[in-house]
Design a protein around this motif. Structure first.
Motif, PDB file in Angstrom:
ATOM      1  N   UNK A 192      21.263 -24.198  -4.725  1.00 35.20           N
ATOM      2  CA  UNK A 192      21.891 -23.157  -5.531  1.00 35.20           C
ATOM      3  C   UNK A 192      20.922 -22.462  -6.486  1.00 35.20           C
ATOM      4  N   UNK A 193      19.621 -22.622  -6.254  1.00 35.03           N
ATOM      5  CA  UNK A 193      18.653 -21.938  -7.114  1.00 35.03           C
ATOM      6  C   UNK A 193      18.676 -20.440  -6.831  1.00 35.03           C
ATOM      7  N   UNK A 194      18.126 -19.649  -7.761  1.00 32.93           N
ATOM      8  CA  UNK A 194      18.076 -18.201  -7.571  1.00 32.93           C
ATOM      9  C   UNK A 194      17.245 -17.853  -6.343  1.00 32.93           C
ATOM     10  N   UNK A 195      16.158 -18.606  -6.119  1.00 27.07           N
ATOM     11  CA  UNK A 195      15.329 -18.367  -4.947  1.00 27.07           C
ATOM     12  C   UNK A 195      16.085 -18.613  -3.658  1.00 27.07           C
ATOM     13  N   UNK A 196      16.897 -19.683  -3.624  1.00 28.76           N
ATOM     14  CA  UNK A 196      17.678 -20.000  -2.436  1.00 28.76           C
ATOM     15  C   UNK A 196      18.737 -18.934  -2.180  1.00 28.76           C
ATOM     16  N   UNK A 197      19.357 -18.423  -3.248  1.00 31.22           N
ATOM     17  CA  UNK A 197      20.362 -17.373  -3.065  1.00 31.22           C
ATOM     18  C   UNK A 197      19.714 -16.082  -2.570  1.00 31.22           C
ATOM     19  N   UNK A 198      18.524 -15.779  -3.078  1.00 31.31           N
ATOM     20  CA  UNK A 198      17.811 -14.590  -2.611  1.00 31.31           C
ATOM     21  C   UNK A 198      17.443 -14.729  -1.137  1.00 31.31           C
ATOM     22  N   UNK A 199      17.059 -15.930  -0.739  1.00 30.00           N
ATOM     23  CA  UNK A 199      16.704 -16.169   0.660  1.00 30.00           C
ATOM     24  C   UNK A 199      17.934 -16.038   1.555  1.00 30.00           C
ATOM     25  N   UNK A 200      19.055 -16.528   1.094  1.00 32.62           N
ATOM     26  CA  UNK A 200      20.298 -16.389   1.862  1.00 32.62           C
ATOM     27  C   UNK A 200      20.689 -14.918   2.010  1.00 32.62           C
ATOM     28  N   UNK A 201      20.527 -14.156   0.949  1.00 36.47           N
ATOM     29  CA  UNK A 201      20.857 -12.729   1.007  1.00 36.47           C
ATOM     30  C   UNK A 201      19.915 -12.003   1.965  1.00 36.47           C
ATOM     31  N   UNK A 202      18.623 -12.359   1.923  1.00 33.22           N
ATOM     32  CA  UNK A 202      17.644 -11.755   2.832  1.00 33.22           C
ATOM     33  C   UNK A 202      18.020 -12.045   4.278  1.00 33.22           C
ATOM     34  N   UNK A 203      18.458 -13.274   4.553  1.00 35.40           N
ATOM     35  CA  UNK A 203      18.848 -13.649   5.913  1.00 35.40           C
ATOM     36  C   UNK A 203      20.089 -12.884   6.352  1.00 35.40           C
ATOM     37  N   UNK A 204      21.089 -12.791   5.490  1.00 33.56           N
ATOM     38  CA  UNK A 204      22.334 -12.096   5.827  1.00 33.56           C
ATOM     39  C   UNK A 204      22.107 -10.618   6.112  1.00 33.56           C
ATOM     40  N   UNK A 268      12.807 -16.666 -13.470  1.00 33.67           N
ATOM     41  CA  UNK A 268      13.237 -17.352 -14.692  1.00 33.67           C
ATOM     42  C   UNK A 268      12.714 -16.650 -15.935  1.00 33.67           C
ATOM     43  N   UNK A 269      11.682 -15.811 -15.769  1.00 30.30           N
ATOM     44  CA  UNK A 269      11.136 -15.055 -16.898  1.00 30.30           C
ATOM     45  C   UNK A 269      11.813 -13.709 -17.055  1.00 30.30           C
ATOM     46  N   UNK A 270      12.730 -13.389 -16.132  1.00 25.45           N
ATOM     47  CA  UNK A 270      13.427 -12.118 -16.217  1.00 25.45           C
ATOM     48  C   UNK A 270      12.741 -10.987 -15.468  1.00 25.45           C
ATOM     49  N   UNK A 271      11.569 -11.284 -14.901  1.00 28.27           N
ATOM     50  CA  UNK A 271      10.852 -10.252 -14.146  1.00 28.27           C
ATOM     51  C   UNK A 271      11.184 -10.369 -12.653  1.00 28.27           C
ATOM     52  N   UNK A 272      10.565  -9.501 -11.853  1.00 27.36           N
ATOM     53  CA  UNK A 272      10.777  -9.548 -10.410  1.00 27.36           C
ATOM     54  C   UNK A 272      10.310 -10.895  -9.856  1.00 27.36           C
ATOM     55  N   UNK A 273      11.147 -11.489  -9.053  1.00 24.26           N
ATOM     56  CA  UNK A 273      10.830 -12.787  -8.468  1.00 24.26           C
ATOM     57  C   UNK A 273       9.602 -12.693  -7.558  1.00 24.26           C
ATOM     58  N   UNK A 274       8.755 -13.695  -7.600  1.00 18.49           N
ATOM     59  CA  UNK A 274       7.578 -13.735  -6.745  1.00 18.49           C
ATOM     60  C   UNK A 274       7.971 -14.020  -5.299  1.00 18.49           C
ATOM     61  N   UNK A 275       7.221 -13.432  -4.360  1.00 17.32           N
ATOM     62  CA  UNK A 275       7.455 -13.695  -2.947  1.00 17.32           C
ATOM     63  C   UNK A 275       7.267 -15.182  -2.642  1.00 17.32           C
TER      64      UNK A 275
END
Length: 384
Positions: A192-204, A268-275
């Motif tokens: 349920x991390x933000x990275x995991x949710x972003x990855x799920x959205x990318x896949x969808x 987590x710093x509020x900036x664009x997430x790193x690849x």
């Protein structure tokens, strides 16, 4: 008396400096003299060191402005705007808030890796700009040490050579085998991390990592179920509409929406997430499988562990296997379809037809449906 000469040192103004404090300072100064240290020169050195330290707190975003004024003013205004636009779009979200003294090779790599493979020319220009800015900052006294944006003996060891990228020699990104996709998705959904949710959205959405990481709430119409990515964030420099499946909309509703935060998936710093955040999720999943004695999520063609960008290849394979129209699948991936003339006359992006396709893809990901679309030819009788 210092070295045979009588010198005077100020202890500070009264009443800001009390008599007791002045006596303490006087004792400290005499103690230094007894140790052979000139307290006046010692204080000057401390002030100089502080000034030097302050000079090295120059933020990269401010260094960009100073570098352009110092080195780019002889260029046409249009060229200056293009340079600033490239730096602002790719580098500032990653390293803009860092002090130039603190920027490392890893920071530079993070700033340029997203564009390095997608847009080789832009990536090389960006790297040279960063090297120039940090070189200027070093000579100007704002940083010290090696230049982290240097190519030879530095980034050359971390990134594919420009010639390889331009000629397509880097190879395809490792992708999931279609048979493994539902199990991979089930494992990813446990995180349920933000990275995991972003990855799920990318896949969808079968989208590129950079498109997802830079997604903002104002690009998304939840009611219409459409994500409109502006041309400025697309590889082909053309606006792209993504029809959101019910699963994608449901995922977005689960994402915490923070006040004054435009990004859908911020770091987590509020900036664009790193690849690297999305890549790390997949690496962690692979390591978990390997520790359990299982092969993990391996590309059957290369034998290498799958990576986020490979999910687009998995989608493309699925679309082909299930009989979806080639052009429709290519449009979903934001690829160029047809000749320049064909593209000029095509006035639709097949949004609603793609909506049904993305809904079926979401069902496949979640294990709800693994059926195959079978297209039958249409026969026309002679009388017709």
């Amino acid at each position: 008396m210092i070295g045979g000469n009588r010198r005077a040192i100020g202890l500070g103004p009264y009443p800001e400096i009390s008599l007791a404090t002045a006596r303490d300072k006087a004792r400290d100064a005499k103690a230094k003299v007894e140790q052979g240290v000139d307290p006046i020169e010692d204080r000057k050195a401390a002030r100089a060191a502080l000034a030097a330290a302050n000079a090295r707190t120059l933020l990269f975003s401010d260094a960009v402005d100073k570098w352009i004024i110092a080195k780019m003013t002889d260029r046409p205004e249009k060229s200056q705007r293009a340079i600033r636009s490239t730096i602002s779009r790719y580098a500032l979200p990653e390293i803009g808030a860092l002090s130039v003294q603190d920027i490392t090779v890893q920071d530079v790599t993070r700033a340029i890796q997203g564009v390095w493979s997608d847009k080789p020319d832009t990536g090389q220009k960006l790297r040279s700009y960063l090297e120039g800015i940090l070189s200027w900052a070093t000579v100007a006294g704002h940083r010290s040490g090696d230049n982290p944006a240097r190519w030879n003996g530095n980034l050359k060891e971390l990134l594919p050579a420009p010639s390889q990228v331009e000629k397509g020699k880097v190879g395809n990104f490792p992708a999931l085998a279609l048979a493994d996709v539902p199990a991979w998705w089930a494992e990813l959904s446990k995180r349920d991390s933000m990275g995991a949710m972003a990855l799920r959205f990318a896949a969808l959405c079968a989208s590129r990592s950079g498109e997802v990481r830079g997604a903002t709430w104002d690009e998304i119409d939840m009611k219409a179920g459409v994500w409109t990515i502006p041309s400025s964030r697309m590889k082909m420099d053309k606006e792209h509409r993504v029809p959101l499946s019910p699963a994608a909309v449901a995922l977005l509703k689960m994402v915490p929406k923070m006040k004054d935060q435009p990004l859908v998936f911020p770091s987590i710093t509020g900036r664009t997430m790193s690849d690297m955040t999305l890549s790390k999720v997949m690496r962690d999943m692979q390591e978990r499988e390997e520790k359990a004695g299982r092969p993990g999520w391996i590309d059957p063609r290369t034998g290498r562990p799958a990576v986020p960008h490979g999910l687009r290849s998995s989608f493309r394979d699925w679309a082909a296997e299930t009989g979806y129209d080639r052009d429709m699948a290519e449009i979903a991936l934001a690829h160029k379809v047809g000749s320049d003339v064909e593209r000029a006359y095509r006035r639709t992006d097949l949004l609603e037809r793609r909506r049904a396709m993305m809904g079926a893809w979401a069902d496949f990901l979640t294990g709800k449906d693994s059926g195959v679309v079978v297209k039958f030819p249409t026969y026309i009788s002679a009388s017709d």
